[in-house]
Design a protein around this motif. Structure first.
Motif, PDB file in Angstrom:
ATOM      1  N   ILE A 121       0.824  -1.215   0.000  1.00 14.76           N
ATOM      2  CA  ILE A 121       0.000   0.000   0.000  1.00 14.76           C
ATOM      3  C   ILE A 121       0.864   1.275   0.000  1.00 14.76           C
ATOM      4  O   ILE A 121       0.609   2.202   0.790  1.00 14.76           O
ATOM      5  N   PRO A 122       1.876   1.351  -0.886  1.00 17.52           N
ATOM      6  CA  PRO A 122       2.721   2.554  -0.878  1.00 17.52           C
ATOM      7  C   PRO A 122       1.920   3.816  -1.201  1.00 17.52           C
ATOM      8  O   PRO A 122       2.269   4.912  -0.761  1.00 17.52           O
ATOM      9  N   GLU A 123       0.833   3.649  -1.960  1.00 17.75           N
ATOM     10  CA  GLU A 123       0.066   4.818  -2.422  1.00 17.75           C
ATOM     11  C   GLU A 123      -0.675   5.532  -1.289  1.00 17.75           C
ATOM     12  O   GLU A 123      -1.126   6.662  -1.473  1.00 17.75           O
ATOM     13  N   VAL A 124      -0.805   4.906  -0.105  1.00 18.91           N
ATOM     14  CA  VAL A 124      -1.566   5.571   0.961  1.00 18.91           C
ATOM     15  C   VAL A 124      -0.667   6.439   1.853  1.00 18.91           C
ATOM     16  O   VAL A 124      -1.157   7.124   2.748  1.00 18.91           O
ATOM     17  N   ALA A 125       0.642   6.425   1.603  1.00 24.10           N
ATOM     18  CA  ALA A 125       1.598   7.082   2.518  1.00 24.10           C
ATOM     19  C   ALA A 125       1.200   8.508   2.895  1.00 24.10           C
ATOM     20  O   ALA A 125       1.237   8.882   4.064  1.00 24.10           O
ATOM     21  N   GLU A 126       0.812   9.302   1.904  1.00 21.68           N
ATOM     22  CA  GLU A 126       0.514  10.711   2.190  1.00 21.68           C
ATOM     23  C   GLU A 126      -0.969  10.960   2.432  1.00 21.68           C
ATOM     24  O   GLU A 126      -1.379  12.085   2.655  1.00 21.68           O
ATOM     25  N   ARG A 127      -1.758   9.887   2.369  1.00 18.63           N
ATOM     26  CA  ARG A 127      -3.205  10.087   2.566  1.00 18.63           C
ATOM     27  C   ARG A 127      -3.562  10.142   4.036  1.00 18.63           C
ATOM     28  O   ARG A 127      -2.999   9.432   4.868  1.00 18.63           O
ATOM     29  N   ASP A 128      -4.527  11.001   4.359  1.00 18.63           N
ATOM     30  CA  ASP A 128      -5.043  11.113   5.726  1.00 18.63           C
ATOM     31  C   ASP A 128      -5.566   9.742   6.153  1.00 18.63           C
ATOM     32  O   ASP A 128      -6.431   9.164   5.494  1.00 18.63           O
ATOM     33  N   VAL A 129      -5.042   9.230   7.252  1.00 14.45           N
ATOM     34  CA  VAL A 129      -5.387   7.876   7.695  1.00 14.45           C
ATOM     35  C   VAL A 129      -6.887   7.727   7.962  1.00 14.45           C
ATOM     36  O   VAL A 129      -7.454   6.659   7.807  1.00 14.45           O
TER      37      VAL A 129
ATOM     38  N   GLN B 202      -7.455  -0.914   4.478  1.00 13.65           N
ATOM     39  CA  GLN B 202      -6.194  -0.170   4.299  1.00 13.65           C
ATOM     40  C   GLN B 202      -5.664   0.284   5.656  1.00 13.65           C
ATOM     41  O   GLN B 202      -4.469   0.172   5.934  1.00 13.65           O
ATOM     42  N   ALA B 203      -6.571   0.807   6.499  1.00 18.28           N
ATOM     43  CA  ALA B 203      -6.127   1.302   7.810  1.00 18.28           C
ATOM     44  C   ALA B 203      -5.524   0.167   8.634  1.00 18.28           C
ATOM     45  O   ALA B 203      -4.528   0.353   9.339  1.00 18.28           O
TER      46      ALA B 203
END
Ligand code: ATP
Length: 272
Positions: free
Chosen positions: A144-152, A159-160
């Motif tokens: 899940i590298p694409e979630v790095a900058e996304r608000d958790v 994903q969480a």
């Protein structure tokens, strides 16, 4: 040799002997004997309130058994280990932890928090570029590298939960405890969490899984321990434990267990 006793046997990761946990004058768990070796995997199954979480808390030293001259829980042979040593070796992921995330932070910061034991970034600690890179690597390994900058807070439950696994992985623990990791997840989330467990098992880490469902028991886990009425009900190879008769006795309802390619499933037997 380090890690071996005089007879040349490997020192187990955990050894429990004659441990009783008492709350409100009631024994909520008694363990006669339990041993888990380095790199070994085990799944714990049992009805609600049986004592599964208490068992995990005995390992993580969040609860203590009744006093005995010979301490009942040993970690790597040590009857009085440092809490920090136990915590360093163990990563714990539970379905309830995710409910505690109430901060709008990039997912990568949640993962970095694992280095400091916080759910977000601790104040007064400088996060280095290396810390950040470790977090990005952990997210990458979990796919899940694409979630790095996304608000958790904006991630799906699945994903969480993988972000929380990454948060544990950043400390490189040898043992991963998954406490009902698939509760509340849709099939996609379950797929990824089970795949994650398989990846970590293949890396040689011990997996300790607590679940109500045989479907969560990935093929790499060969041992199943059942807990019922505050005691170990059965403990052995999953081929012997995950069968109609044993699980029907465990849950006190008629159940049918199927196996396909090393994966198990369970359903009720109605009208029986
Ligand atoms: N502090 C406490 N005081 C009294 N009883 C307690 C306390 N903590 C736990 N218990 C009881 O101990 C028993 C075992 O609890 P535990 O959480 O280990 O069960 P569990 O198998 O993990 O259950 P579940 O599947 O519902 O999560 C339960 O009956 C619970 O109510």
């Amino acid at each position: 040799m380090q890690g071996e006793n005089n007879a040349g046997e490997k020192t187990p990761l955990f050894a429990i002997h004659d441990a009783s946990v008492v709350r409100a004058s009631k024994t909520i768990l008694h363990v006669d004997d339990f041993t888990l070796h380095e790199g070994e995997h085990v799944a714990l199954l049992g009805p609600n309130g049986a004592g599964k979480s208490t068992f995990i808390q005995l390992l993580t030293r969040e609860v203590f058994p009744l006093y005995r001259d010979e301490p009942p829980v040993r970690f790597r042979g040590n009857p009085r280990p440092q809490l920090t040593d136990v915590r360093r070796a163990l990563g714990v992921v539970s379905s309830t932890m995710h409910e505690q995330i109430r901060v709008h932070l990039p997912s990568v910061d949640i993962v970095v928090g694992g280095l400091f034991g916080t759910l977000g970034l601790p104040k007064q600690v400088e996060v280095t570029e290396r810390d950040r890179q470790l977090a990005l690597d952990a997210l990458d390994r979990l796919g899940i590298p694409e979630v790095a900058e996304r608000d958790v807070m904006t991630l799906s439950t699945g994903q969480a939960r993988r972000v929380l696994v990454a948060r544990e992985l950043i400390r490189d623990p040898q043992v991963l405890v998954f406490d009902e990791p698939c509760t509340g997840l849709d099939p996609e989330g379950m797929y990824h969490v089970r795949e994650t467990m398989s990846t970590l098992a293949a890396e040689g880490r011990s997996i300790i899984l607590v679940t109500h469902y045989p479907e969560d028991i990935i093929p790499a886990i060969g041992r199943v321990m059942l807990i019922k009425n505050a005691a170990i009900f059965a403990d052995g190879p999953k081929e012997q434990i995950l069968c109609d008769e044993v699980l029907s006795n465990l849950f006190d309802v008629p159940l049918v267990v199927d196996e396909h390619d090393g994966w198990y499933s369970m359903r009720g037997q109605y009208g029986a």
